[in-house]
Write a protein that holds these residues in place. Structure first.
Motif, PDB file in Angstrom:
ATOM      1  N   VAL A 191       4.743   3.426  24.392  1.00 38.49           N
ATOM      2  CA  VAL A 191       3.773   4.426  23.932  1.00 38.49           C
ATOM      3  C   VAL A 191       2.336   3.915  24.082  1.00 38.49           C
ATOM      4  N   ASP A 192       1.396   4.865  24.099  1.00 39.17           N
ATOM      5  CA  ASP A 192      -0.024   4.503  24.133  1.00 39.17           C
ATOM      6  C   ASP A 192      -0.488   4.133  22.720  1.00 39.17           C
ATOM      7  N   SER A 193      -1.690   3.584  22.625  1.00 35.73           N
ATOM      8  CA  SER A 193      -2.225   3.165  21.313  1.00 35.73           C
ATOM      9  C   SER A 193      -3.633   3.723  21.108  1.00 35.73           C
ATOM     10  N   THR A 194      -4.118   3.583  19.898  1.00 41.33           N
ATOM     11  CA  THR A 194      -5.493   3.999  19.576  1.00 41.33           C
ATOM     12  C   THR A 194      -6.073   3.019  18.568  1.00 41.33           C
ATOM     13  N   VAL A 195      -7.336   2.659  18.779  1.00 37.09           N
ATOM     14  CA  VAL A 195      -8.029   1.805  17.802  1.00 37.09           C
ATOM     15  C   VAL A 195      -8.769   2.718  16.832  1.00 37.09           C
ATOM     16  N   ILE A 196      -8.585   2.486  15.547  1.00 38.62           N
ATOM     17  CA  ILE A 196      -9.328   3.277  14.563  1.00 38.62           C
ATOM     18  C   ILE A 196     -10.097   2.357  13.617  1.00 38.62           C
ATOM     19  N   ARG A 197     -11.167   2.911  13.061  1.00 38.01           N
ATOM     20  CA  ARG A 197     -11.936   2.149  12.060  1.00 38.01           C
ATOM     21  C   ARG A 197     -11.793   2.856  10.717  1.00 38.01           C
ATOM     22  N   LEU A 198     -11.556   2.066   9.673  1.00 41.14           N
ATOM     23  CA  LEU A 198     -11.418   2.619   8.321  1.00 41.14           C
ATOM     24  C   LEU A 198     -12.427   1.916   7.413  1.00 41.14           C
ATOM     25  N   ILE A 199     -13.255   2.714   6.762  1.00 42.46           N
ATOM     26  CA  ILE A 199     -14.241   2.122   5.835  1.00 42.46           C
ATOM     27  C   ILE A 199     -13.947   2.657   4.436  1.00 42.46           C
ATOM     28  N   PRO A 200     -13.569   1.749   3.507  1.00 43.34           N
ATOM     29  CA  PRO A 200     -13.224   2.219   2.161  1.00 43.34           C
ATOM     30  C   PRO A 200     -14.363   3.011   1.516  1.00 43.34           C
ATOM     31  N   LYS A 201     -13.974   4.096   0.814  1.00 37.60           N
ATOM     32  CA  LYS A 201     -14.960   4.921   0.108  1.00 37.60           C
ATOM     33  C   LYS A 201     -15.160   4.364  -1.292  1.00 37.60           C
ATOM     34  N   ALA A 202     -16.229   4.801  -1.910  1.00 41.08           N
ATOM     35  CA  ALA A 202     -16.496   4.308  -3.263  1.00 41.08           C
ATOM     36  C   ALA A 202     -15.645   5.045  -4.307  1.00 41.08           C
ATOM     37  N   VAL A 203     -14.905   6.086  -3.880  1.00 41.77           N
ATOM     38  CA  VAL A 203     -14.185   6.933  -4.843  1.00 41.77           C
ATOM     39  C   VAL A 203     -13.151   6.170  -5.667  1.00 41.77           C
ATOM     40  N   LYS A 204     -12.897   6.708  -6.854  1.00 44.19           N
ATOM     41  CA  LYS A 204     -11.831   6.149  -7.692  1.00 44.19           C
ATOM     42  C   LYS A 204     -10.702   7.170  -7.722  1.00 44.19           C
ATOM     43  N   VAL A 205      -9.523   6.736  -7.325  1.00 43.60           N
ATOM     44  CA  VAL A 205      -8.364   7.627  -7.425  1.00 43.60           C
ATOM     45  C   VAL A 205      -7.602   7.184  -8.663  1.00 43.60           C
ATOM     46  N   GLY A 206      -7.587   8.071  -9.694  1.00 47.66           N
ATOM     47  CA  GLY A 206      -7.028   7.698 -10.993  1.00 47.66           C
ATOM     48  C   GLY A 206      -5.623   7.142 -10.905  1.00 47.66           C
ATOM     49  N   ASN A 207      -4.663   7.999 -10.522  1.00 52.13           N
ATOM     50  CA  ASN A 207      -3.275   7.541 -10.530  1.00 52.13           C
ATOM     51  C   ASN A 207      -2.679   7.704  -9.131  1.00 52.13           C
ATOM     52  N   ILE A 208      -2.803   6.642  -8.362  1.00 53.05           N
ATOM     53  CA  ILE A 208      -2.387   6.711  -6.957  1.00 53.05           C
ATOM     54  C   ILE A 208      -0.870   6.901  -6.840  1.00 53.05           C
ATOM     55  N   ASP A 209      -0.118   6.347  -7.812  1.00 47.89           N
ATOM     56  CA  ASP A 209       1.348   6.500  -7.752  1.00 47.89           C
ATOM     57  C   ASP A 209       1.723   7.977  -7.860  1.00 47.89           C
ATOM     58  N   HIS A 210       1.032   8.675  -8.770  1.00 52.57           N
ATOM     59  CA  HIS A 210       1.341  10.099  -8.932  1.00 52.57           C
ATOM     60  C   HIS A 210       0.941  10.890  -7.690  1.00 52.57           C
ATOM     61  N   LEU A 211      -0.224  10.543  -7.138  1.00 53.42           N
ATOM     62  CA  LEU A 211      -0.670  11.219  -5.911  1.00 53.42           C
ATOM     63  C   LEU A 211       0.348  11.005  -4.789  1.00 53.42           C
ATOM     64  N   GLN A 212       0.875   9.800  -4.703  1.00 55.54           N
ATOM     65  CA  GLN A 212       1.878   9.518  -3.661  1.00 55.54           C
ATOM     66  C   GLN A 212       3.130  10.360  -3.874  1.00 55.54           C
ATOM     67  N   ARG A 213       3.516  10.471  -5.145  1.00 58.93           N
ATOM     68  CA  ARG A 213       4.715  11.265  -5.459  1.00 58.93           C
ATOM     69  C   ARG A 213       4.491  12.741  -5.123  1.00 58.93           C
ATOM     70  N   LEU A 214       3.334  13.225  -5.552  1.00 63.52           N
ATOM     71  CA  LEU A 214       3.011  14.640  -5.316  1.00 63.52           C
ATOM     72  C   LEU A 214       3.012  14.960  -3.818  1.00 63.52           C
ATOM     73  N   THR A 215       2.365  14.099  -3.028  1.00 64.15           N
ATOM     74  CA  THR A 215       2.316  14.377  -1.583  1.00 64.15           C
ATOM     75  C   THR A 215       3.705  14.235  -0.956  1.00 64.15           C
ATOM     76  N   GLN A 216       4.508  13.381  -1.531  1.00 62.71           N
ATOM     77  CA  GLN A 216       5.883  13.263  -1.014  1.00 62.71           C
ATOM     78  C   GLN A 216       6.645  14.576  -1.246  1.00 62.71           C
ATOM     79  N   TYR A 217       6.549  15.118  -2.467  1.00 60.19           N
ATOM     80  CA  TYR A 217       7.212  16.406  -2.755  1.00 60.19           C
ATOM     81  C   TYR A 217       6.721  17.464  -1.771  1.00 60.19           C
ATOM     82  N   CYS A 218       5.388  17.509  -1.614  1.00 57.60           N
ATOM     83  CA  CYS A 218       4.794  18.606  -0.841  1.00 57.60           C
ATOM     84  C   CYS A 218       5.144  18.516   0.643  1.00 57.60           C
ATOM     85  N   PHE A 219       5.029  17.312   1.220  1.00 58.56           N
ATOM     86  CA  PHE A 219       5.199  17.229   2.675  1.00 58.56           C
ATOM     87  C   PHE A 219       6.660  17.134   3.107  1.00 58.56           C
ATOM     88  N   GLN A 220       7.563  17.081   2.127  1.00 53.78           N
ATOM     89  CA  GLN A 220       8.982  17.235   2.493  1.00 53.78           C
ATOM     90  C   GLN A 220       9.218  18.666   2.965  1.00 53.78           C
TER      91      GLN A 220
END
Ligand code: SAM
Length: 281
Positions: free
Chosen positions: A202-231
């Motif tokens: 397969v081909d590849s792509t280089v990406i740049r990621l710069i962390p944002k200053a945002v605070k995500v309160g409960n990342i575990d819950h967000l992960q769970r929620l997105t898991q439910y939704c994207f199933q």
């Protein structure tokens, strides 16, 4: 001062041949060893991560040191930490990196090392990631971004597309939501499979990621929620969520987050998922 490699340094192809790195194909496949040999491409990748400022640099999987040498070329007082799982590469590294004082290689599985344990300084991660652990490494770093200043990473194209997609695109999903909430992401360099030796499928792509200053309160819950939704990315959000949460709470949370009950997960922006996660918790 930065280290200057001799003009007549061996090419990456020569290093690969001299150390017979591809002798055991099962072994090199196991480690995802597809090496970049084009000096100008390697430098282009490093330039995407400049300026280094006074951060330490972390490279995962130096292999025959193509990217490593390119990084060292741009290091000033910066220190480079490399993590390599394949211990057979140790003699090669001793040889190719002989005399380079600001670089050390740790022979370990990168999944087991927290970048912040390597240095008290800010960290810039630059890496052509091994395909089989690339996504997991990114998720580990996203969940622990403290002191990570930026990341310039090469992924297989399909993973880079998933990371950078926006609502409505077919690749948009959990990885896009979580990554884009925590970082600004940019696709930078498309890399053909033919740039590697041996070429992957397969081909590849280089990406740049710069962390944002945002605070995500409960990342575990967000992960769970997105898991439910994207199933069930094409189902209506209301009918998905009422299976997991109290129905009136779902209706109220959707209303407060200005999300239609009939909206489908694949059309909902990362910020809305964050708001929804905070309402539903
Ligand atoms: N940096 C070189 C380049 O750009 O040509 C090599 C990149 S190659 C795609 C991936 C490298 O990661 C290999 O050297 C491989 O041995 C190493 N590797 C594979 N799995 C690893 C892991 N879990 N932790 C650390 N290194 C790993």
């Amino acid at each position: 001062m930065n280290y200057v490699f001799p003009q007549n340094q061996e090419s990456i192809r020569q290093i690969i041949t001299r150390y017979n790195l591809l002798k055991d194909r099962r072994r090199s496949k196991h480690f995802g060893q597809h090496f970049l040999c084009d000096q100008s491409l390697l430098e282009k990748i490093v330039k995407c991560s400049l300026p280094f400022g006074d951060a330490d640099i972390l490279e995962i999987g130096p292999g025959p040191c193509g990217l490593t040498r390119a990084i060292i070329k741009f290091c000033d007082s910066n220190r480079l930490h490399c993590i390599e799982k394949d211990t057979m590469l140790e003699p090669l590294h001793r040889d190719v990196l002989n005399g380079v004082e600001n670089c050390r290689v740790i022979y370990e599985d990168a999944l087991k090392i927290r970048p912040q344990s390597l240095t008290p300084r800010k960290i810039i991660i630059v890496s052509n990631l091994p395909y089989n652990v690339g996504t997991q490494l990114l998720i580990n770093w996203l969940l622990d971004l403290k002191d990570i200043e930026k990341m310039v990473l090469m992924f297989q194209k399909e993973v880079a597309d998933r990371i950078c997609s926006v609502p409505g695109m077919k690749e948009y999903g959990r990885l896009s939501v979580i990554t884009q909430l925590l970082c600004n992401v940019e696709k930078l360099v498309p890399v053909s499979r033919l740039a590697f030796y041996p070429p992957p499928k397969v081909d590849s792509t280089v990406i740049r990621l710069i962390p944002k200053a945002v605070k995500v309160g409960n990342i575990d819950h967000l992960q769970r929620l997105t898991q439910y939704c994207f199933q069930h990315r094409r189902k209506m959000i209301y009918s998905i969520l009422k299976k997991y949460y109290d129905e009136p709470k779902v209706a109220m949370s959707l209303r407060e987050c200005c999300i239609e009950k009939t909206a489908r997960p694949e059309t909902i922006a990362p910020q809305k998922f964050l708001a929804l996660s905070e309402h539903l918790i």
